[in-house]
Write a protein that holds these residues in place. Structure first.
Motif, PDB file in Angstrom:
ATOM      1  N   ARG A 264      -0.833  -0.558  40.844  1.00  0.00           N
ATOM      2  CA  ARG A 264      -0.212  -1.702  42.176  1.00  0.00           C
ATOM      3  C   ARG A 264      -0.424  -2.832  42.116  1.00  0.00           C
ATOM      4  O   ARG A 264      -0.053  -3.591  41.585  1.00  0.00           O
ATOM      5  N   ALA A 265      -0.079  -2.893  43.276  1.00  0.00           N
ATOM      6  CA  ALA A 265       0.880  -4.940  43.223  1.00  0.00           C
ATOM      7  C   ALA A 265      -0.681  -6.234  43.182  1.00  0.00           C
ATOM      8  O   ALA A 265      -1.880  -5.062  43.056  1.00  0.00           O
ATOM      9  N   TYR A 266      -0.305  -6.475  42.698  1.00  0.00           N
ATOM     10  CA  TYR A 266      -1.074  -8.223  42.290  1.00  0.00           C
ATOM     11  C   TYR A 266      -2.230  -8.235  43.612  1.00  0.00           C
ATOM     12  O   TYR A 266      -1.268  -8.074  44.628  1.00  0.00           O
ATOM     13  N   ALA A 267      -2.968  -8.021  43.949  1.00  0.00           N
ATOM     14  CA  ALA A 267      -4.008  -8.131  44.595  1.00  0.00           C
ATOM     15  C   ALA A 267      -5.268  -9.312  44.185  1.00  0.00           C
ATOM     16  O   ALA A 267      -5.859  -9.059  45.375  1.00  0.00           O
ATOM     17  N   TRP A 268      -5.684 -10.240  43.240  1.00  0.00           N
ATOM     18  CA  TRP A 268      -6.492 -11.022  43.126  1.00  0.00           C
ATOM     19  C   TRP A 268      -6.272 -11.632  43.973  1.00  0.00           C
ATOM     20  O   TRP A 268      -5.461 -12.062  44.676  1.00  0.00           O
ATOM     21  N   GLU A 269      -7.857 -12.354  45.117  1.00  0.00           N
ATOM     22  CA  GLU A 269      -7.753 -13.406  45.832  1.00  0.00           C
ATOM     23  C   GLU A 269      -8.597 -14.591  45.346  1.00  0.00           C
ATOM     24  O   GLU A 269      -9.044 -14.467  44.441  1.00  0.00           O
ATOM     25  N   GLU A 270      -8.500 -15.272  45.930  1.00  0.00           N
ATOM     26  CA  GLU A 270      -9.486 -16.560  45.605  1.00  0.00           C
ATOM     27  C   GLU A 270     -10.829 -15.885  45.006  1.00  0.00           C
ATOM     28  O   GLU A 270     -11.367 -16.645  44.237  1.00  0.00           O
ATOM     29  N   PRO A 271     -11.824 -14.932  45.577  1.00  0.00           N
ATOM     30  CA  PRO A 271     -12.812 -15.008  45.095  1.00  0.00           C
ATOM     31  C   PRO A 271     -13.401 -14.465  43.674  1.00  0.00           C
ATOM     32  O   PRO A 271     -13.522 -14.680  42.638  1.00  0.00           O
ATOM     33  N   GLU A 272     -11.915 -13.353  43.550  1.00  0.00           N
ATOM     34  CA  GLU A 272     -11.775 -13.152  41.572  1.00  0.00           C
ATOM     35  C   GLU A 272     -11.363 -14.061  40.946  1.00  0.00           C
ATOM     36  O   GLU A 272     -11.984 -13.655  40.112  1.00  0.00           O
ATOM     37  N   VAL A 273     -10.227 -14.954  41.621  1.00  0.00           N
ATOM     38  CA  VAL A 273      -9.598 -15.871  40.307  1.00  0.00           C
ATOM     39  C   VAL A 273     -10.800 -16.805  40.439  1.00  0.00           C
ATOM     40  O   VAL A 273     -10.972 -17.681  38.889  1.00  0.00           O
TER      41      VAL A 273
END
Length: 163
Positions: free
Chosen positions: A58-67
């Motif tokens: 899958r494409a990169y999907a991390w957003e602020e909560p994961e980072v």
């Protein structure tokens, strides 16, 4: 296939099974467990290892909560290491596959979101302290190849052009 604690190295061995009897015998032969070990992020790239995130991921999907959660883990580890330098923390597993002919690069099977995020964080920190990054080969090639959907974002972010 290689399985380590931030890099995995399990070698798949395939051979032709010729008879039903041999097939039955093979089903009861215990298979060796994958070799797994904990390594630092820098050690992932030791010995010239390069990584490719296959297009089927899958494409990169991390957003602020994961980072943010990852950065909090890193911060918590830094605080713990102030008290005990021997403290370590497992940030998760990255599973890779290497072809039977040992050609490069390792194909990332699992952990691509974490690997990509750590690479981008490392690149930004290296840039801010004017330090050379181990994410590049001696001739300047990036040692992580993103999947096609993420190329523009990844390379621009890695070089500090986005953000």
């Amino acid at each position: 296939m290689v399985v380590e604690c931030l890099l995995s190295t399990r070698v798949n061995r395939f051979r032709t099974i010729k008879s039903p009897k041999e097939k039955e015998a093979m089903s009861t032969v215990p298979q060796p467990a994958p070799e797994a070990k904990c390594v630092s992020f820098a050690e992932l790239f030791a010995d010239g290892r390069d990584f490719k995130i296959p297009d089927y991921q899958r494409a990169y999907a991390w957003e602020e909560p994961e980072v943010k959660a990852l950065l909090e883990d890193i911060d918590r580890l830094a605080l713990m290491r102030e008290e005990d330098d021997g403290v370590s923390h497992v940030m998760g597993m990255i599973t890779c596959h290497r072809s039977s002919d040992n050609s490069k690069p390792y194909r990332v099977v699992d952990g691509q979101q974490r690997l990509t995020t750590l690479a981008l964080i490392h690149a930004e920190l290296s840039r801010r302290v004017n330090s050379k990054s181990f994410l590049y080969t001696k001739n300047g090639n990036v040692r992580i190849i993103p999947q096609a959907w993420d190329e523009n974002f990844f390379y621009a972010t890695l070089r500090g052009k986005i953000g």
